[in-house]
Design a protein around this motif. Structure first.
Motif, PDB file in Angstrom:
ATOM      1  N   SER A 496     149.487  54.062  34.827  1.00 29.46           N
ATOM      2  CA  SER A 496     149.714  55.286  35.610  1.00 29.46           C
ATOM      3  C   SER A 496     148.585  55.505  36.609  1.00 29.46           C
ATOM      4  CB  SER A 496     149.824  56.498  34.684  1.00 29.46           C
ATOM      5  OG  SER A 496     148.633  56.661  33.917  1.00 29.46           O
ATOM      6  N   PHE A 497     147.341  55.197  36.213  1.00 23.87           N
ATOM      7  CA  PHE A 497     146.206  55.352  37.117  1.00 23.87           C
ATOM      8  C   PHE A 497     146.257  54.291  38.213  1.00 23.87           C
ATOM      9  CE2 PHE A 497     141.774  54.605  38.399  1.00 23.87           C
ATOM     10  CZ  PHE A 497     141.388  55.898  38.734  1.00 23.87           C
ATOM     11  N   ARG A 498     146.615  53.065  37.829  1.00 26.60           N
ATOM     12  CA  ARG A 498     146.725  51.993  38.821  1.00 26.60           C
ATOM     13  C   ARG A 498     147.767  52.342  39.879  1.00 26.60           C
ATOM     14  NH1 ARG A 498     146.846  48.498  34.324  1.00 26.60           N
ATOM     15  NH2 ARG A 498     149.023  47.954  34.787  1.00 26.60           N
ATOM     16  N   VAL A 501     146.315  54.900  42.345  1.00 28.19           N
ATOM     17  CA  VAL A 501     145.351  54.281  43.258  1.00 28.19           C
ATOM     18  C   VAL A 501     146.075  53.418  44.281  1.00 28.19           C
ATOM     19  CG1 VAL A 501     143.456  52.609  43.412  1.00 28.19           C
ATOM     20  CG2 VAL A 501     143.436  54.362  41.622  1.00 28.19           C
ATOM     21  N   GLN A 502     147.004  52.614  43.784  1.00 32.43           N
ATOM     22  CA  GLN A 502     147.777  51.759  44.689  1.00 32.43           C
ATOM     23  C   GLN A 502     148.532  52.606  45.713  1.00 32.43           C
ATOM     24  OE1 GLN A 502     147.941  48.332  44.578  1.00 32.43           O
ATOM     25  NE2 GLN A 502     149.333  48.227  46.317  1.00 32.43           N
ATOM     26  N   GLY A 503     149.129  53.700  45.259  1.00 29.28           N
ATOM     27  CA  GLY A 503     149.865  54.573  46.158  1.00 29.28           C
ATOM     28  C   GLY A 503     148.980  55.180  47.229  1.00 29.28           C
ATOM     29  N   LEU A 504     147.776  55.615  46.857  1.00 28.07           N
ATOM     30  CA  LEU A 504     146.853  56.190  47.832  1.00 28.07           C
ATOM     31  C   LEU A 504     146.412  55.147  48.850  1.00 28.07           C
ATOM     32  CD1 LEU A 504     143.554  56.593  48.554  1.00 28.07           C
ATOM     33  CD2 LEU A 504     145.133  58.495  48.904  1.00 28.07           C
ATOM     34  N   ALA A 505     146.066  53.947  48.368  1.00 27.33           N
ATOM     35  CA  ALA A 505     145.608  52.888  49.276  1.00 27.33           C
ATOM     36  C   ALA A 505     146.687  52.535  50.284  1.00 27.33           C
ATOM     37  CB  ALA A 505     145.203  51.652  48.476  1.00 27.33           C
TER      38      ALA A 505
END
Length: 914
Positions: A496-498, A501-505
């Motif tokens: 869920s955290f990955r 982060v991936q979504g923000l990047a």
């Protein structure tokens, strides 16, 4: 309806009926096939036109909010920073503040008697009303209807039951798929029922009409709009002034409110938007696609693979032959490369356009031209600083909504760790602004945890530059941001955290591209005017010229990896046409003369300026832009009074657009009418007819010899484009000289009938004549190039050669050639080789430095002297034929340029070996 372009598409499943019928399109395709031609379709996958009343997907979102069947199609953040605006879509479409517009009566509530729906209407816009709020409209004053019908009357009871059912609809904020499906199904049933009752019972119809009149209020009586205001507050959208963009929560095409971004990464969106296009490809009606603005896509690589897979039926590995010819409108920095892993054939030619333009800029004059610019304008800021400041301005003015969404997502990641939870939203926002302002390319391409070495380098460079510029007390916030943008922070963490982060990047990548485009191309380019021929899409005004060796290296690299890229010199997005830039480049060859003429014009025109407050109008910087604009666009023949008036109108329109884009003294959002009027007055004085206008007479005498040399630059660059590795792209109208500026100037009507007649004329000069007569027949065309026949002739002969020898242009090796002698630096030459077929292209450059008799072209032995073209390897001991002049040259290993350039100012020669 009425669109003059393809950006505001509202339906992806049919042809635009305003262009023609399906049958007419099929006839068009058949005619193309008859002539051996194919068709490349320009596709806009990023966004749709959403204002007005024609986009059914968007209208459904307005009606149903997150519960819309099309909600997942659009890139909307339903949970903005302000919790009061949760599940509401900001619509900045009002011409004034909401209260002012409401009280004026411009918002009108209407009922559609066919489908039973209520909508707000505002000018051309239709805003559907949430069916769950229909009871507020229909249920008003039910006692009047009861008195007319009776409480037990069947239709009255039916209407009461319907009102109750509408009020119990699943809410538009529902998240459950089952409840959303129920809402979609039942709301349409209820709307049809309401339409039926209205149609079959006049009292119910009158009841609705009377209620609408009460909702719509009376201008001058503010309290009469209370009902309408309360209804609007219940909707899934917020109406706002069009300039209020900082809380926009749907992603747009750049900063254009009318164009809402699509979530093309969603397979259902891809299917729905490409079904028709891919069917055209499958039927053989379309041979290739040109993808507009791929940097707006969430995952470009995935999108390109889906296109190829849809046609070829499988995933394609690196190096495999691709089933679909695919080029992308990717703008690359000089130090940037197109990712090798993308299944495309190349870009649309902006890199080439800037490379070939720089080939005709004298880099030795850079320091002098910089000094002249600074001395005249008092602008001593370098372009890098201007671009940085302009990008920050754009984030503050136009893209604040996108920045808010990024900040919210970044804060959510920060709070998940005790090491970063202390970072404030303001600090995170400031760090994002700095990194975006310092980003050296349009975007990175991180996807699914994959990060290339180039992407990592670009992110690290931006963060390091941002750290140096920033006033943030804790530099650790930049280290955190770098770890997020590279996704390094997600390694070893929960899925869920990955994903967060991936979504923000990946969201960051979609924001950095419009920041670069709007900040640099549409702001900084209109503030920095050292040599405006360098200020074009994909260009870098800091790059002042390019060496012959560097151009050869870039071309060989393209031939090796992207041999089928488009090669452009003018496009619909060009700030200035190829012929304008070619002429302006001459200024770099004559800095001393340019400095002198500027001093004279300054003295002549000083009294024509105005002072607005404490600001000179136009400013020295805008004046410098204006002088170059006049030099670049002045007609080849001196216009009469009518022609001069038309030209003056064009220049005025361009300068006002440039001033607003520059956002220093006026802007599209905040128009400074006084400054703009003073600028118009200045232009009118400079371009006034009559003998008393000393400036115009002086200007014409200065620009005429420059124009002639500029035409030679234009011919040279067009020939390079036609023969270099790649697919030449010729923008409409550029078959002849076109001294156009940025749109809408470059989209004026083209006289194709005139071009057709001229083409027949230039063909007749050589088609039936023996080659030895060609030089004499071409003499009038060469001696007077103003009518453009020489450009058309160059295009026709070069394209005819491409048609005869396609394998040389498609697969041929690119070989730089050596020129020796006194004027070697003024020549550019290369060969294309495939099997036993050989082509040599040779053009002059920086011709102001050549010995030239007044009014003549740099041709013949007298000009070129001992300058020779050296031939080696397979090119020696061949008989060469000049494509343009019909001359034959038997050559061992070198040939004098004076012989090659005796009768025509550029050279294209061909030979066949044994």
């Amino acid at each position: 309806p009425g669109s003059t372009h393809g950006y505001d598409i509202v339906s992806y499943d049919s042809l635009n009926p305003e262009i023609g019928t399906q049958q007419e399109y099929d006839d068009f395709v058949a005619m193309l096939k008859t002539h051996g031609l194919g068709q490349i379709l320009d596709v806009v996958p990023n966004h749709m036109g959403v204002m007005g009343a024609d986009n059914v997907w968007w209208l459904d979102v307005l009606e149903n909010g997150p519960a819309s069947a099309w909600n997942s199609f659009f890139d909307i953040d339903w949970e903005p920073l302000n919790p009061d605006h949760k599940d509401k879509l900001l619509l900045p479409l009002l011409e004034d503040h909401y209260g002012t517009v409401l009280n004026s009566g411009a918002l009108n509530l209407n009922f559609d008697k066919v489908n039973g729906g209520f909508s707000l209407h505002y000018h051309e816009h239709r805003l559907p009303v949430d069916p769950a709020t229909y009871p507020y409209i229909v249920g008003l004053h039910m006692e009047r209807l009861e008195a007319a019908l009776g409480e037990n009357q069947e239709d009255y009871v039916d209407l009461q039951t319907l009102i109750t059912a509408l009020g119990r609809l699943p809410a538009r904020i529902e998240k459950s798929p089952e409840r959303i499906a129920e809402r979609q199904r039942t709301k349409d049933i209820h709307k049809r029922h309401l339409a039926f009752l209205s149609e079959t019972h006049v009292d119910i119809s009158n009841h609705i009409t009377d209620n609408l009149a009460e909702f719509n209020g009376r201008p001058g009586d503010e309290s009469s709009f209370n009902l309408l205001h309360e209804l609007i507050q219940l909707q899934g959208y917020r109406l706002n002034y069009w300039v209020a963009q900082d809380e926009i929560n749907y992603r747009r095409f750049f900063d254009i409110n009318d164009l809402a971004a699509l979530r093309m990464e969603n397979p259902e969106v891809f299917k729905a938007t490409h079904r028709f296009v891919l069917d055209l490809v499958a039927q053989g009606k379309v041979e290739g696609l040109r993808i507009d603005h791929p940097d707006g896509l969430y995952d470009p690589k995935q999108y390109f693979h889906r296109l190829q897979q849809a046609i070829g039926g499988k995933l394609f590995a690196l190096g495999e032959r691709l089933p679909l010819y695919l080029v992308i409108e990717k703008i690359l920095a000089y130090h940037e490369r197109l990712p090798d892993s993308w299944p495309v054939h190349g870009d649309t030619g902006y890199r080439f356009a800037n490379l070939v333009n720089n080939l005709f800029v004298d880099s030795a004059a850079e320091r002098r031209m910089t000094s002249i610019y600074h001395d005249f304008t008092n602008v001593d800021t370098n372009f890098g600083t201007l671009a940085y400041e302009a990008k920050k301005l754009i984030m503050h003015m136009s893209l604040a909504g996108e920045l808010n969404i990024l900040t919210k997502q970044l804060a959510g990641i920060a709070v998940a760790s005790r090491d970063t939870c202390g970072f404030t939203q303001n600090g995170l926002r400031d760090a994002l602004v700095e990194v975006l302002a310092c980003f050296p390319v349009y975007r990175s391409y991180i996807a699914h945890g994959q990060l290339s070495a180039d992407d990592r380098k670009h992110i690290a460079w931006a963060v390091a530059a941002a750290k140096k510029r920033s006033l943030i007390a804790d530099p650790g916030i930049f280290d955190f941001l770098q770890a997020v943008l590279t996704t390094d922070i997600a390694h070893g963490r929960r899925s869920s955290f990955r994903e967060r982060v991936q979504g923000l990047a990946m969201k960051f990548q979609q924001v950095s591209a419009p920041v670069m485009a709007k900040g640099v191309e549409d702001t900084a380019f209109y503030r920095y005017h050292r040599l405006i021929s360098l200020n074009d899409v994909g260009g870098d005004p800091c790059q002042f010229g390019i060496s012959v060796a560097a151009f050869h290296a870039a071309t060989r690299a393209r031939a090796s990896r992207w041999p089928h890229s488009l090669l452009a010199t003018s496009t619909h997005d060009s700030k200035r046409s190829e012929d304008v830039r070619a002429r302006l480049n001459i200024l770099s060859e004559m800095p001393v003369t340019w400095k002198q003429i500027l001093k004279r014009w300054d003295r002549l025109n000083r009294g024509r300026k105005h002072v607005i407050g404490d600001i000179e109008a136009p400013s020295r910087n805008d004046e410098y832009l204006l002088y170059q604009t006049l030099v670049g666009t002045w007609p080849l023949t001196v216009p009469d009074e009518t022609g001069l008036a038309d030209y003056r109108t064009r220049i005025e329109a361009y300068m006002i657009k440039a001033i607003r884009e520059g956002k220093e003294y006026s802007s599209w959002i905040n128009v400074n009418a006084d400054y703009e009027d003073a600028t118009r007055s200045f232009i009118q004085a400079l371009l006034a007819p009559g003998e008393n206008n000393l400036f115009l007479a002086d200007f014409i005498s200065f620009v005429q010899p420059i124009s002639r040399r500029g035409l030679l630059n234009s011919l040279a660059q067009i020939l390079i484009k036609l023969v270099a590795p790649g697919v030449p792209d010729i923008y409409q109208g550029c078959e002849l000289w076109q001294f156009n500026l940025v749109d809408p100037d470059n989209r004026r009507q083209i006289d194709f009938v005139h071009r057709y007649k001229l083409l027949a004329e230039v063909k007749s000069l050589v088609v039936d004549a023996p080659p030895e007569q060609w030089p004499l027949r071409l003499q009038s065309m060469v001696s007077d190039m103003a009518d453009g026949r020489i450009k058309l002739y160059t295009l026709w002969q070069s394209l005819s050669l491409r048609k005869r020898w396609p394998e040389v242009f498609r697969d041929g090796e690119y070989l730089p050639l050596t020129v020796c002698g006194e004027h070697a630096a003024n020549v550019f030459a290369f060969a294309r080789i495939c099997g036993s077929r050989f082509i040599i292209t040779l053009v002059p450059r920086l011709t102001t430095h050549l010995p030239e008799e007044q009014g003549t072209l740099p041709i013949g032995m007298k000009v070129w002297g001992d300058t020779v073209l050296k031939l080696t390897g397979e090119l020696v001991d061949l008989e060469w034929n000049n494509v343009f002049t019909g001359e034959t040259h038997k050559v061992h290993n070198k040939i004098e340029l004076g012989r090659l350039l005796t009768h025509f100012p550029i050279c294209l020669i061909v030979a066949e070996g044994v």
